[in-house]
Every structure is written in structure tokens, then in C-alpha cells.
Design a protein around this motif. Sequence first.
Motif, PDB file in Angstrom:
ATOM      1  N   ALA A 125     -12.550  -2.746   8.124  1.00 28.92           N
ATOM      2  CA  ALA A 125     -11.222  -3.196   8.512  1.00 28.92           C
ATOM      3  C   ALA A 125     -10.683  -2.488   9.802  1.00 28.92           C
ATOM      4  N   SER A 176      -0.568  -0.218  12.806  1.00 27.71           N
ATOM      5  CA  SER A 176      -0.141   0.333  11.458  1.00 27.71           C
ATOM      6  C   SER A 176      -1.074   0.088  10.263  1.00 27.71           C
ATOM      7  N   GLU A 177      -1.780  -1.207  10.474  1.00 29.35           N
ATOM      8  CA  GLU A 177      -2.843  -1.469   9.545  1.00 29.35           C
ATOM      9  C   GLU A 177      -4.082  -0.493   9.908  1.00 29.35           C
ATOM     10  N   HIS A 218       0.545   5.192   0.666  1.00 28.08           N
ATOM     11  CA  HIS A 218      -0.507   6.183   1.178  1.00 28.08           C
ATOM     12  C   HIS A 218      -0.355   7.524   0.712  1.00 28.08           C
ATOM     13  N   ARG A 224       0.845  -1.027  -0.018  1.00 24.41           N
ATOM     14  CA  ARG A 224       0.244  -0.145  -0.092  1.00 24.41           C
ATOM     15  C   ARG A 224       0.921   1.095  -0.165  1.00 24.41           C
ATOM     16  N   PHE A 272       3.794  -0.436   3.247  1.00 22.37           N
ATOM     17  CA  PHE A 272       3.769  -1.705   3.897  1.00 22.37           C
ATOM     18  C   PHE A 272       2.888  -2.689   3.193  1.00 22.37           C
ATOM     19  N   SER A 307      -3.698   2.868   8.049  1.00 21.30           N
ATOM     20  CA  SER A 307      -3.807   2.609   6.933  1.00 21.30           C
ATOM     21  C   SER A 307      -5.432   2.513   6.388  1.00 21.30           C
ATOM     22  N   ASN A 308      -5.906   1.468   7.048  1.00 24.81           N
ATOM     23  CA  ASN A 308      -7.365   1.177   6.653  1.00 24.81           C
ATOM     24  C   ASN A 308      -8.496   2.660   7.061  1.00 24.81           C
ATOM     25  N   SER A 322      -6.279  -5.427   9.069  1.00 21.67           N
ATOM     26  CA  SER A 322      -6.769  -6.734   8.242  1.00 21.67           C
ATOM     27  C   SER A 322      -5.948  -7.797   8.237  1.00 21.67           C
TER      28      SER A 322
END
Lengths: 475, 477
Positions: free
Chosen positions: B200, B306-307, A81, A79, A268, B310-311, B203
Motif C-alpha cells: 500500500a 498521510s496514508e 500509530h 489506526r 486517522f 501510516s502504511n 490505501s
Amino acid sequence: MTDWQPVIGLEVHVQLSTRTKLFCDCANAFGTLANSNTCPICAGHPGVLPVPNEQALLLGVRAALALGCDVQPFSKFDRKHYFYPDLPKGYQISQYDLPFALNGSVDLGDGRRIDLERIHWEEDAGKSTHEAGYSLVDLNRCGVPLIEIVGKPNLHSPADAHAFLDSLKRTLRYATVSTCDMEKGSLRCDANVSLRRTSDAPLGTKVEIKNVNSFKMVERALDFELARQAAILDSGATVAQETRLWDEARGETRSMRSKEEAMDYRYFPEPDIPPIELATSTIDAQRELVAESWQTRRHRYESAGLTAYDASVLTAEPDIADYFEATWQACDDAKQAANWTQTDVLRAAGERGVGIAELRVRPNTLAEIIGLVQSGLINFAGARKVFNRILDANDGPCETPAEAVVALGVAQISDPHLLEPIVREVMGACEKAVADYRKGKTKALDALKGRIMGKTKGRADPAVVGEILTRLLSP
Amino acid sequence: MSLPRSARALTEAAATGEISPLDIVEGVLARIEASDGEIGAFLEVRAEEARAHARRLEASKDRGPLFGVPFAIKDNLQLAGWPITCASRILEGHRAAYSATAVQRLVDAGAIPIGRCNMDEFGFGSSTEHSAFGITRNPWNTDRIPGGSSGGSAAAVASGMVPLALGTDTGGSIRQPAALCGVTGLKPTYGRVSRFGLIAFGSSLDQIGPIARSAEDCALALSVIAGHDPRDATSLPETFATSDRDLAGLRVGVAELPASASPAASIQARVAEAIDTMSSLGAEVRPVALPHAEHAIAAYYLVATSEASSNLSRFDGIRYGNRVPATDLRTHYIETRSAGFGEEAKRRILLGGFALSSGYYDAYYKKALQVRTLIRRDFEAAFADVDVIVGPTTPLAAFTIGDSIDDPLSLWLCDLLTTPANLAGIPAVSIPCGFDDDGMPVGLQLQGPALGDAKLLAAATTFQRATTFHDQRPGAS
């Protein structure tokens, strides 16, 4: 400017010609109403997940093989961003440290090869349009499958950059992975540009130029940027590392963001997509689908006696080359097949705004027409009438060229007994031309021939007419 | 009319015509009416739709495996046309454009969606206090938290309002509230249940799972929602079939707990008693080592945040959800996201964004992935010797509302026992095993190897057939 060596590297985004988008079932199509070709997945609704489109992955592999890359058995999506209204998830699904293809090269066609760094898959973003006071976002393009081809900074002139793109486009069109239409955005290019004093000096500070959207723009933008950097360096100042936008209207690049403002994309591994493992058999199957390269074809055409120019025109597009080759095979006359393909066939396609492959006159029909000329049944003028008649025939059972000859009444008159009285009649009516010819003005012969062709409505065999004229005019 | 309490008994009664789906819905709505004012498990009860749904079921010939079973949905799972908020202001007013696969499978099996359950915003919390729309109370003691983040789902089942609820578990968000509310909650093997339609959080850790009154009901629900989904590239191809293996000869592992997670004495006592019970039922108890378990929290909070950072990028007010009007783009993002996200969400977005940023990635995210691999290997080695690993689900029973909200780190430590299963992707279930000195429920966690969901639930079912903890109900309700 002559004191500086330009160093140019191109990054090219190519939209893959798939049926559907990269991660959803929306059509990979152009020209639909804004935001109509979207679904919760490509519009980034909460809770959606990306499932990779196998066809897109395979077309990418085929493109990489056509460019001689090493396709990697193991790669992964990541991904990338950044916040922008036309990026609905707030990240782009791309490949970062493990792209699916490495190395490879682009053949400039003159013996030079420009090495590639890598190729990776990624999804396209939407489109933003900025009006006075507001911005419009169209997500139709979101999720269209792309490959990004990263070339090494081994180009040293805008002309070479143009040749690189031209070759890349031909190669990808031959591999049938993309239309590579820059005007429609299916091939887009960013350029990294710097200058250095000598070819072995360390690389200078590079500037990235974005928004170069046509082949012409690439050369113009590079010319401008190289001159700008040379002027800075000549004045003793230093070039700032930055991203610049090409402004086609003003014919200049302008700063978009400096190095300090460079984005941290926080890459990431994409947790929603397991790593992509490509079996050797999968890669080999794509290898078999990579057509003969345009370079190889060009050499073959030249060996068959065509000029370098003809060979280049005929290999510009795979459709053209295919059409020419099929005609050539069927009539066994490379020169005639080439002449027809380059003139009447291309013109007909251009006038009708259709692809050459959609023309009603198929290569074996054209070969038959060429055969009728070779056998003397019709002359070139008649052949052209036959060609146009079949081209414009309505749907329904196709007339054969022979039938068209009868219907048009263009069968050639080659019998000297039929032609001689007409020749004599014309000679009698054009005493001045006859006299001129006999005084040594050989050009006068053409006037006489023209009159004879007119009298026969173009059906006279020019060779036989020539023989009769020469005989009758000789003292 | 008195309704059967379990999902299985309910659907059997409905299938035979003994009781109609509409009667069931009316009964459930009456219970919610009576209890939820105090508990606050639901963000919204969709009574008229539930009644209409029941009438349609009655008219149809289909008798799915969950025919007539009402269920509640954690508010991070989509059902087309329903509002969905993740208990966050930023999604206020949004309606789902499509249905989550797990929800759709329940509906297709004849289950009836009743309403949306409260949760910690986006799943960020273990107390359901981090909801933008109010707290949920523990049915066993309404001064206490129900756990979280699936606190609404667990409280709805524990209070007897519904027999079944869907929750989601990223680091314990099904098992921990199930433990604190005295019900059974399953986090299936990662990939067992499609995540399509789950908003999410992390994820690579998120799994949807059932919360019910028994392991048997959880198995029934899992048999419906499990299975490959072409819309989730991480969903597994394997099918799920329930097992009826009992505890005889089952090798039960007990691991020494990390020092930082030393459970309260009464919890240790209940768990020891439960292990004795299992032993008396024929299980072979032996010690196992999970040497890297103590690093689970550090690794978990790096991967999960971290995820999450992003989500949650997509919640920008551009296409849906709340938007704060602004004159330029940068201000739009800052104002919209500052107003839309709660404190805990902001904390995690910032932490996750930092862990992923250039120059820190190797030290944080990548390191966390390495620890994750070690934890997964610990389990693989342990499951070579044992069939299940048992222990407490949580170090503490439900605490008093407001007690921990200002101390995020101590709250995070409560996840120490549940996060390893998410990091390793293995199935884990929490079942009731008694009460602490304050009368609050204590949860026993059973963890199994990947794809060992059926065996795990069979072991839990055997335990529940021999005990009555799961049949206990708060108060007189």
C-alpha cells in the motif's frame, strides 16, 4: 490519607472468545509455540489487508448489551500509530472517535452503578520478553480481538475498583463473550488515579497505572499509588501527570513516561475497512443471546430461601449457576441442590481440573441422587459414595444412581426390627457411654450412633437409629 | 519468429496451438535481452521460471482467457516466492510470502509472469527516477523519463518487450507513464480490483490496473483481475463484463482545465484533434464543470502522504527487509529507516506524519477529506450530463531525465489532471492520441462514473479502431 478522596477510573481490555483472530484466519488460541500461530496478515507483511471477523464484532455487541450500553448503528475503525517491535504494522487498528458502544454501566451488586464511557473494538499486540542483552518478540497474540471498556472515574476506593472488576467479569462471562481470566491475560486493566480534597472539588492530576494483571494486583497497586499521591500532596508538592508501571515484585509503581513524553498516536480513519453499520435486527439478535444477568439470578436464589452467601457463590460463574439451576429444577429442592453444588460438585471439578460442565455427574443425575436421599433409600454417606462412583466411572454406558446403590450395597437399613438388635448389642458393649447419657451427657449419644453406623457399614438410617436409641435409653 | 503484439492475438494463437507458450516466452525473453539493457524497465527477469511456467501450461489442459500471455509485474505486487522491493533499499532481500489476488488471477487465467518492473520507490514519483535501483528510460527517446510511478511497466509494454503489465495507480501512476510512453493504461474504479497483495501507498486511492497496447487488451485483463475478493474489505461485489458500445450518441464532456495545469500547446492540439475524431465517430461533445478540480493536488498530497506515512510504518527492519544493527530500540528505528528509505519517501513520510499529528489533523487531513467529497460531488453532477469526460492525461510530455528531480513541487503539479479520479474513486484510462513537436507521445484521458469501466474501455476501443496512434512503435523495434 483520610483527608483525600480517591478518584479512580478503570480501562479494561477483554479478549473476545472467538474462533479466529480479528482480521485473519489464524486461531484465537493460547499456548502455541512462539510465532507459530501467525500468518502474513497478523505478522504485518507488506500488502496484507484486514478483513473484520464478524463473530468478534458480534461478541463485542453482545458484551455491550450485557452492560446496558447504547450500541451504535454506525462506527468506524481507526489506526493508532506507535513504533514497537511487537506491533508489526506500526499501528494498532482500534476505534477512536466513533466507538461502537456508548454509555452503559457496571452494577457493583450493592445498589451502586458505575457508569461507562464507551466500548470499542481493537486488535491485540504481540508479546515482548526482555532478557539480559536481547528482546524476544512473539506475535501469536497479534490480532486477537479485544474490546476496551472505558469506565468513568466514579470509583472511590480500591475495594470498589475490585468490586467493579469482579462484577464486570461475571457479566461478561454470563454473556459468554470472554473467559475474563486475568492470570491468562484475557482481561487486563489500566487504572487512572487521582486525589481531591472533597467530593465536590475539581479533579486532581491523574496518573495512569499500567500492568495490573490480577485482581489482587489492582487493589495493591491502587493502595500504593493512593498513598504515594497523598504523601506528595500532604507535603505541599504536586502530583506529576504521567504513566506509571506497577512492579508486582517490588510492590510499587514507577514512572514509565511523563506527560511531555506522551505519545501522539496520529489517529486517522482506517482506509482498509469500510465503516461498520449494524442493523437493528443484528443488534436485537445479540440482545436475545444475553443471558439473565448474575444480579437477577442472585436475587432469585435468595427469594428461593438461599443465604446471600450461597447465592453469591453460586452466581460466581455462569457454569456453576447453570449447574445449580438444572439440579434444582430436576429435584425441586433448592437447599440440597445448592449444598451439593457448592461442596461435592465444585470440589470434584477442582480436583480434576475440569470445568463443572464437563463433570460426568450431570445435574439430573445429581438430582436423582438427591431424590434417593429424600425417599430414604440411601443416607447422605451413601449418596456421596454413589456420586463418587458415577464421577469416576470409565467411559461407557452410565450407571444410574439406583444401579450404583445396588452395586455399592449402600441401600439404607430403615427397618427397626433389623436395627434394634444391633443397637442393643452396641449399648451392651458401651456401658460407659450409656451411663454418661443417662447422667445427662447428651453428647454420648453421638458416640453410640457412630458405633452403630460402623457396625452397619454406614447403611443404617440415622433417624431410625436415633428413635430406637432414645426409646431404649429412656429410663 | 514474429509474435503477435497484442495480448488478445497472442492468446488466440496460443489457444489454437498455432504458437506454443514456450515459443512466446522465448520470444519475449529475446526482446527483453535486446532492449532492456538500454531501457531498464525490469528490476529482474525470471527467465527460467517463465520457461518452466510455459512448459507446465503446455502440459495442462486448461485454456484460460489469458493462456500464454506473458506479463510484467510492477514491483509492489506480490508473487509468492519472488523477491519484492517496491524499488526500495528497505525491502531489499525480502521475498513475498503470498501472492497478490490480481497477480494470482492472471496466473490462474493462463498468463505467464516474466519479471519485476522498476518504479518510483513505493510509488512516490512520476518519473521512475526515485527508484533505489536505477532509472528507466522512455523507449521513444532514451534521454527522457518514462513517467511513473509505474514507469517500468509502461516502458516494458511500449518497447514491445511484453504485451501486458500490471501497474498501480494512486494519483496517476498507471495513466501518466502510459501517456508518456504511448500505451494504454487503465485505473479501474476503486474497489474493482482487489488490493490484497499490493504494497500500500495510499490505501483509499490505490488501484491495480493493466497497461497494454490497446483498450481492448486492458478490458481483457480487467475481466480477469476484477471482482470481489473476500480478503479485501474494500473490494466491490459487482462483476465486470466488457461492453461493445460504440461512440454513437455517447455524451462526451470536456472540462475547462485549472490554470495551474495549462498543458503545452502541442498537447492541447492533439487532444482537440482527438475530441474532433470522437465527434466524427458520433459522440456528442459538451462542456462540463469540475469547479473543485484545482484543489485536487492539495487534497491528494495530504491524503496520499498521510496514508503513506501510516502504511510505511511497518518497514522497521524487525521482521523482514534491511536492518541497521543498533544497541537500542530508538536508534534501531532511526538508523534502519534513515538508511532504507530514499529522499522522496522520507519527504512523504514526514509530510504525512505532520498532517496527521495532534493539533494539525483538522486543518490538514480532515480538510482534505472535505475537499475530496466536493471533488467526488463535482464528478457525480457532471456524470448526470455526460457519459465520459475527456482531456489530456498530463500537462507535459516526457521530460529529460534529471530535469525535475530537484523540484518536487513542479513534479507534483504534473499529477493535477490524474489525481481527481483517485480522489473520486472513478475509473480513468489513458490512450495515445498522437505526438508532440518533439515526437513524444501524448495521452488522452477518458474518465467515467464509478463502475463505468466497461463503457469507458468501449469508448476507448472505438477510438482506437478508428485511429492508429496505439499501433505506433518507438524506433524500429
